[in-house]
Write an enzyme that holds these catalytic residues in place. Sequence first.
Site, PDB file in Angstrom:
ATOM      1  N   LYS A  76     -11.990  26.601 -14.777  1.00 38.85           N
ATOM      2  CA  LYS A  76     -12.311  25.771 -13.639  1.00 38.85           C
ATOM      3  C   LYS A  76     -11.718  26.434 -12.498  1.00 38.85           C
ATOM      4  O   LYS A  76     -12.236  26.332 -11.516  1.00 38.85           O
ATOM      5  CB  LYS A  76     -11.954  24.487 -13.906  1.00 38.85           C
ATOM      6  N   THR A  77     -10.475  26.774 -12.564  1.00 35.82           N
ATOM      7  CA  THR A  77      -9.954  27.213 -11.194  1.00 35.82           C
ATOM      8  C   THR A  77     -10.386  28.614 -10.795  1.00 35.82           C
ATOM      9  O   THR A  77     -10.658  28.657  -9.437  1.00 35.82           O
ATOM     10  CB  THR A  77      -8.276  27.499 -11.360  1.00 35.82           C
ATOM     11  N   ASP A 121      -7.604  19.922  -8.315  1.00 37.64           N
ATOM     12  CA  ASP A 121      -7.297  20.053  -9.946  1.00 37.64           C
ATOM     13  C   ASP A 121      -6.841  18.787 -10.302  1.00 37.64           C
ATOM     14  O   ASP A 121      -5.944  17.927  -9.728  1.00 37.64           O
ATOM     15  CB  ASP A 121      -6.421  21.164 -10.197  1.00 37.64           C
ATOM     16  N   THR A 170      -9.865  17.303 -16.854  1.00 31.71           N
ATOM     17  CA  THR A 170      -9.986  17.592 -18.345  1.00 31.71           C
ATOM     18  C   THR A 170     -10.469  16.260 -18.960  1.00 31.71           C
ATOM     19  O   THR A 170     -10.552  16.350 -20.070  1.00 31.71           O
ATOM     20  CB  THR A 170      -8.688  17.977 -18.763  1.00 31.71           C
ATOM     21  N   ARG A 229      -8.210  31.683 -21.822  1.00 32.84           N
ATOM     22  CA  ARG A 229      -6.655  31.686 -21.338  1.00 32.84           C
ATOM     23  C   ARG A 229      -5.878  32.130 -22.553  1.00 32.84           C
ATOM     24  O   ARG A 229      -4.948  33.112 -22.582  1.00 32.84           O
ATOM     25  CB  ARG A 229      -6.218  30.424 -20.938  1.00 32.84           C
TER      26      ARG A 229
END
Length: 356
Positions: A76-77, A121, A170, A229
């Site tokens: 997302k970032t 975020d 999230t 990640r």
Amino acid sequence: MNWDDTTDTPAAERLVGSAADREDQAVEAALRPKDLGEFIGQEKVREQLDLVLRAARARGATADHVLLSGAPGLGKTTLSMIIAAEMGAPIRITSGPAIQHAGDLAAILSSLQEGEVLFLDEIHRMSRPAEEMLYMAMEDFRVDVIVGKGPGATAIPLELPPFTLVGATTRAGLLPPPLRDRFGFTAHMEFYEPAELERVVHRSAHLLEVEIETDGAAEIAGRSRGTPRIANRLLRRVRDYAQVKADGIITREVAAAALAVYEVDARGLDRLDRAVLQALLKLFGGGPVGLSTLAVAVGEERETVEEVAEPFLVREGLLARTPRGRVATPAAWAHLGLTPPGSSGAGNGQQDLFGA
């Protein structure tokens, strides 16, 4: 925070945890793709977002506000930075928990440049007063700053330059409808398929100057829980093992041996995940058993079991949540190489759920 393989270690340090620690953040900055063409996976989201950004550029306008939802570690970032790059605009990064008062948000909004991208975020964790201020800012590019207190308080309207808000969450269900409805484009990011993660591992290995074979990348991808990640984190640990214990080349055998050292098994389960399953199967015959009892059995807090271990076990079809308690599935017995109790299911409740 998640939890590590020890009972008192915070989550970002857990090898298969999806939260980012400082090392992850530093490495991700170097590995992040710079445009949509480099971004791997999320095909539908990339296609739709590409149309939104191209249309905005053709009109010479700022892009619509974008809401990205999905589990941590899916990009997302990264996508927010790509949006800014594609629009040729600067980006400002903050988070919901950092905005506790409407004044905090007003200070950020009033300093934005025209066309700038504001990445927010964990937007669902923003305070309610700031959230209500954001409604007007997103829709009318204006905020009302309250000066003074009590009956003498005055609202001073402050015009804002057009900007693009990229919100990430999230837990999309926690966003109030008025806020969710103000986003022009909403996308949900899915977990990655092993083939996509294999491409991620190959790309990261190239950037890190690590020699990796195809079967080595596949081994890492298969244990990465569908999350880039985690794939990148496992790659770094396998790289270390290959440099110390092997010839520096990551093969399937080297990857498997390295991840065995770090207690990450073939399905991506770590010590905590296996402890939950083993307690459920060996101590309680597969369940049903209450969450608190299960947490005591594995020596963890209730919240750790519920929020850290269970989501992945449920997604993998190894554990089921029922009104009567937690129950192991046949796949859990098979994964640990254990034999389920007899078909009568006496005392364990599996008969009701699985027809055992």
